[in-house]
Design a protein around this motif. Structure first.
Motif, PDB file in Angstrom:
ATOM      1  N   LYS A  99      54.512  51.611 -12.199  1.00  0.00           N
ATOM      2  CA  LYS A  99      53.273  51.744 -12.973  1.00  0.00           C
ATOM      3  C   LYS A  99      52.948  53.191 -13.338  1.00  0.00           C
ATOM      4  N   THR A 100      53.751  54.148 -12.862  1.00  0.00           N
ATOM      5  CA  THR A 100      53.512  55.541 -13.256  1.00  0.00           C
ATOM      6  C   THR A 100      53.913  55.795 -14.706  1.00  0.00           C
ATOM      7  N   VAL A 101      54.603  54.849 -15.330  1.00  0.00           N
ATOM      8  CA  VAL A 101      54.936  54.963 -16.747  1.00  0.00           C
ATOM      9  C   VAL A 101      54.429  53.726 -17.473  1.00  0.00           C
ATOM     10  N   LEU A 102      54.145  53.891 -18.741  1.00  0.00           N
ATOM     11  CA  LEU A 102      53.691  52.786 -19.571  1.00  0.00           C
ATOM     12  C   LEU A 102      54.874  52.007 -20.120  1.00  0.00           C
ATOM     13  N   PRO A 103      54.663  50.753 -20.494  1.00  0.00           N
ATOM     14  CA  PRO A 103      55.748  49.986 -21.106  1.00  0.00           C
ATOM     15  C   PRO A 103      55.967  50.395 -22.557  1.00  0.00           C
ATOM     16  N   LEU A 104      57.218  50.384 -22.987  1.00  0.00           N
ATOM     17  CA  LEU A 104      57.501  50.583 -24.398  1.00  0.00           C
ATOM     18  C   LEU A 104      56.904  49.422 -25.191  1.00  0.00           C
ATOM     19  N   PRO A 105      56.450  49.668 -26.413  1.00  0.00           N
ATOM     20  CA  PRO A 105      55.839  48.585 -27.188  1.00  0.00           C
ATOM     21  C   PRO A 105      56.830  47.491 -27.535  1.00  0.00           C
ATOM     22  N   VAL A 106      56.363  46.264 -27.478  1.00  0.00           N
ATOM     23  CA  VAL A 106      57.223  45.114 -27.734  1.00  0.00           C
ATOM     24  C   VAL A 106      57.802  45.165 -29.139  1.00  0.00           C
ATOM     25  N   GLU A 107      57.050  45.735 -30.100  1.00  0.00           N
ATOM     26  CA  GLU A 107      57.552  45.827 -31.466  1.00  0.00           C
ATOM     27  C   GLU A 107      58.843  46.640 -31.525  1.00  0.00           C
ATOM     28  N   GLU A 108      58.897  47.727 -30.750  1.00  0.00           N
ATOM     29  CA  GLU A 108      60.097  48.562 -30.748  1.00  0.00           C
ATOM     30  C   GLU A 108      61.262  47.876 -30.039  1.00  0.00           C
ATOM     31  N   ILE A 109      60.958  47.174 -28.969  1.00  0.00           N
ATOM     32  CA  ILE A 109      62.002  46.434 -28.258  1.00  0.00           C
ATOM     33  C   ILE A 109      62.598  45.381 -29.171  1.00  0.00           C
ATOM     34  N   ASP A 110      61.743  44.642 -29.869  1.00  0.00           N
ATOM     35  CA  ASP A 110      62.224  43.578 -30.753  1.00  0.00           C
ATOM     36  C   ASP A 110      63.052  44.138 -31.904  1.00  0.00           C
ATOM     37  N   LEU A 111      62.566  45.224 -32.518  1.00  0.00           N
ATOM     38  CA  LEU A 111      63.276  45.802 -33.648  1.00  0.00           C
ATOM     39  C   LEU A 111      64.621  46.402 -33.252  1.00  0.00           C
ATOM     40  N   SER A 112      64.745  46.808 -32.007  1.00  0.00           N
ATOM     41  CA  SER A 112      65.989  47.442 -31.567  1.00  0.00           C
ATOM     42  C   SER A 112      67.107  46.443 -31.317  1.00  0.00           C
ATOM     43  N   LYS A 113      66.784  45.149 -31.289  1.00  0.00           N
ATOM     44  CA  LYS A 113      67.772  44.086 -31.081  1.00  0.00           C
ATOM     45  C   LYS A 113      68.572  44.316 -29.803  1.00  0.00           C
ATOM     46  N   GLY A 114      67.837  44.711 -28.766  1.00  0.00           N
ATOM     47  CA  GLY A 114      68.462  44.863 -27.460  1.00  0.00           C
ATOM     48  C   GLY A 114      68.971  46.239 -27.131  1.00  0.00           C
ATOM     49  N   LEU A 115      68.927  47.180 -28.084  1.00  0.00           N
ATOM     50  CA  LEU A 115      69.440  48.520 -27.815  1.00  0.00           C
ATOM     51  C   LEU A 115      68.458  49.376 -27.026  1.00  0.00           C
ATOM     52  N   LEU A 116      67.177  49.093 -27.163  1.00  0.00           N
ATOM     53  CA  LEU A 116      66.149  49.903 -26.495  1.00  0.00           C
ATOM     54  C   LEU A 116      65.774  49.244 -25.183  1.00  0.00           C
ATOM     55  N   GLN A 117      65.982  49.958 -24.093  1.00  0.00           N
ATOM     56  CA  GLN A 117      65.752  49.407 -22.759  1.00  0.00           C
ATOM     57  C   GLN A 117      64.316  49.582 -22.330  1.00  0.00           C
ATOM     58  N   GLN A 118      63.672  48.484 -21.905  1.00  0.00           N
ATOM     59  CA  GLN A 118      62.293  48.525 -21.436  1.00  0.00           C
ATOM     60  C   GLN A 118      62.215  49.191 -20.060  1.00  0.00           C
ATOM     61  N   ASN A 119      61.053  49.778 -19.758  1.00  0.00           N
ATOM     62  CA  ASN A 119      60.859  50.347 -18.429  1.00  0.00           C
ATOM     63  C   ASN A 119      60.827  49.246 -17.381  1.00  0.00           C
ATOM     64  N   PRO A 120      61.365  49.500 -16.189  1.00  0.00           N
ATOM     65  CA  PRO A 120      61.346  48.493 -15.119  1.00  0.00           C
ATOM     66  C   PRO A 120      59.934  48.022 -14.827  1.00  0.00           C
ATOM     67  N   GLY A 121      59.817  46.743 -14.486  1.00  0.00           N
ATOM     68  CA  GLY A 121      58.534  46.168 -14.101  1.00  0.00           C
ATOM     69  C   GLY A 121      57.789  45.509 -15.234  1.00  0.00           C
ATOM     70  N   TYR A 122      58.283  45.668 -16.476  1.00  0.00           N
ATOM     71  CA  TYR A 122      57.570  45.129 -17.636  1.00  0.00           C
ATOM     72  C   TYR A 122      58.352  44.050 -18.363  1.00  0.00           C
ATOM     73  N   GLY A 123      59.331  43.452 -17.722  1.00  0.00           N
ATOM     74  CA  GLY A 123      60.095  42.395 -18.381  1.00  0.00           C
ATOM     75  C   GLY A 123      61.196  42.966 -19.247  1.00  0.00           C
ATOM     76  N   ASN A 124      61.795  42.093 -20.057  1.00  0.00           N
ATOM     77  CA  ASN A 124      62.939  42.497 -20.889  1.00  0.00           C
ATOM     78  C   ASN A 124      62.464  43.068 -22.200  1.00  0.00           C
TER      79      ASN A 124
END
Length: 464
Positions: A439-464
């Motif tokens: 929780k010391t870091v924020l999650p990357l926005p879902v829009e960026e994760i979706d647009l990256s088609k799996g290339l952008l790795q989410q921070n641990p603890g916030y799902g895929n």
């Protein structure tokens, strides 16, 4: 035709959120001519505008007090359902963080376009000061993103993901991947170094990252990555050579409404017509506003234990509503957002303090104590301008330096980062967050994760 990444204020104002969501935040399909030094100056101002765009979750709104909201001394006198409360409760999800990500990367895109165009201009002497500033801006915008979306290198966190590094103009279909944490901070420091090594922009220019701001911010970045010798060297140069001076005890209570005050090295400028309105920190720290950022009674009482310390006067006791005022949230509030002088709505228009000379003294002290050198000299110098009748001490500990940072920098977006940077746990009510907690870091926005088609790795603890 190649599609350049660039944003101008007018374009941004005319764009809908839906339109902005069509491409990754590192990609914007706007091409703008830069044919002179004057155009380049306008591009610099435009990039500042984009970074501080007047909406929620930018560096001029809630993110300017993010590290306070999640820190040990904050308190929410009211919960108006706004983002400050959600940040304070560690409740932000990948669906919530888009603005904190998008506007800074858009500003970086503007910077990169300006740098590329500047290299093509004939009069390189005329454009050199702007180029130096653009590099410093790019380093700062990446630094903001790193503190939000990546761990601090010295925290001990096992998450080694840094951020996407944007070092050039990209094609519109470009999708970035996260650099390592080490490479992220190397990039940030290198950009500040380009500005510093130019030797330009040593004069004061409020609202702009000049030579001294780049040097001070490089000191902060080196402190974050644990290069204490470099941090101390940079801090010493700012202290000894810059045109800034510490506020005196008499000045301290009144400087917060002033632009370009004596020790203000860099601040984001806000005006009556250019501000975050109800998302501005001044509205969050007002008992008649959203009132989602106050300080805890314990912090208020701790400050009052040293009545000769001028900083004890920087919290308002609003524990009782004034007669005849009904829409009022009682509590204790920072007094660092009184409104710029002459502001028509003071709660909206407050310049955002990014780095002051007092922090540079504290950086020097922290770096020195890690190196086993004389840290007391820096705290003595600062305290002598804060505490009436102060007597120098011979030694100080890291804990004392961190406490000094709490007193000096509360309300300016520092404290949680200070603690996590030194492996400390942040405790605030039911929230106990260690330096290695996800929780010391924020999650990357879902829009960026979706647009990256799996290339952008989410921070641990916030799902895929």
């Amino acid at each position: 035709m190649k599609k350049y990444i660039y944003i101008l204020p007018a374009i941004l104002l005319l764009s809908s959120c839906d339109a902005l969501d069509q491409n990754p935040s590192t990609s914007v399909t706007v091409d703008t001519a830069i044919t002179s030094a004057e155009d380049l100056e306008n591009a610099v101002n435009g990039a500042y505008f984009v970074a501080t765009y007047g909406t929620m979750l930018t560096v001029a709104s809630e993110m300017s007090i993010y590290a306070d909201l999640v820190g040990p001394d904050s308190y929410q006198p009211a919960s108006s359902g706004q983002n400050a409360s959600r940040l304070a409760q560690y409740a932000m999800t990948p669906a919530d963080t888009y603005n904190a990500y998008y506007y800074l990367y858009s500003a970086i895109a503007s910077v990169n376009n300006a740098l590329e165009k500047a290299a093509l201009l004939e009069d390189q002497d005329a454009v050199a000061p702007y180029v130096a500033e653009l590099y410093a801006m790019r380093g700062l915008f990446h630094f903001h993103l790193a503190t939000y979306f990546a761990p601090i290198p010295t925290s001990g966190n096992s998450n080694n993901n840094g951020i996407v590094l944007a070092d050039k103009v990209f094609d519109i279909d470009y999708i970035g991947q996260r650099a390592s944490l080490e490479d992220t901070y190397e990039f940030i420091v290198n950009d500040f170094t380009k500005a510093v090594e130019s030797g330009l922009n040593k004069e004061r220019k409020n609202g702009h990252v000049n030579y001294w701001a780049a040097l001070a911010l490089r000191a902060r970045a080196n402190l974050y990555r644990g290069d204490y010798e470099a941090a101390l060297a940079d801090a010493r140069e700012v202290i000894s050579g810059s045109p800034y001076s510490l506020y005196t005890i008499d000045e301290y209570p009144s400087v917060w409404s002033q632009e370009g005050a004596d020790e203000m090295i860099f601040e984001y400028l806000q005006t009556d017509v250019y501000n975050a309105q109800r998302y501005a920190p001044g509205y969050y720290t007002s008992p008649m506003g959203y009132s989602e950022y106050g300080v805890s009674p314990e912090f208020y009482e701790w400050l009052q234990q040293t009545p000769g310390d001028v900083r004890s006067k920087m919290v308002a006791d609003c524990s009782e509503a004034p007669d005849g005022v009904s829409d009022y949230h009682t509590g204790y509030y920072p007094l660092k957002y009184p409104g710029n002088a002459g502001a028509s709505v003071p709660a909206y228009a407050n310049n955002i303090k990014v780095i002051r000379l007092s922090e540079v003294y504290l950086i020097a002290a922290e770096a020195a104590v890690h190196l086993g050198e004389d840290a007391a000299r820096y705290l003595n110098a600062l305290r002598s301008q804060r505490i009436d009748g102060y007597v120098d001490v011979a030694e100080v500990t890291l804990e004392e330096i961190l406490d000094e940072r709490r007193k000096e920098l509360f309300g300016e977006g520092q404290i949680a980062f200070d603690l996590w940077r030194n492996g400390r746990t942040v405790e605030n009510g039911s929230f106990v967050v260690s330096a290695t907690d996800y929780k010391t870091v924020l999650p990357l926005p879902v829009e960026e994760i979706d647009l990256s088609k799996g290339l952008l790795q989410q921070n641990p603890g916030y799902g895929n």
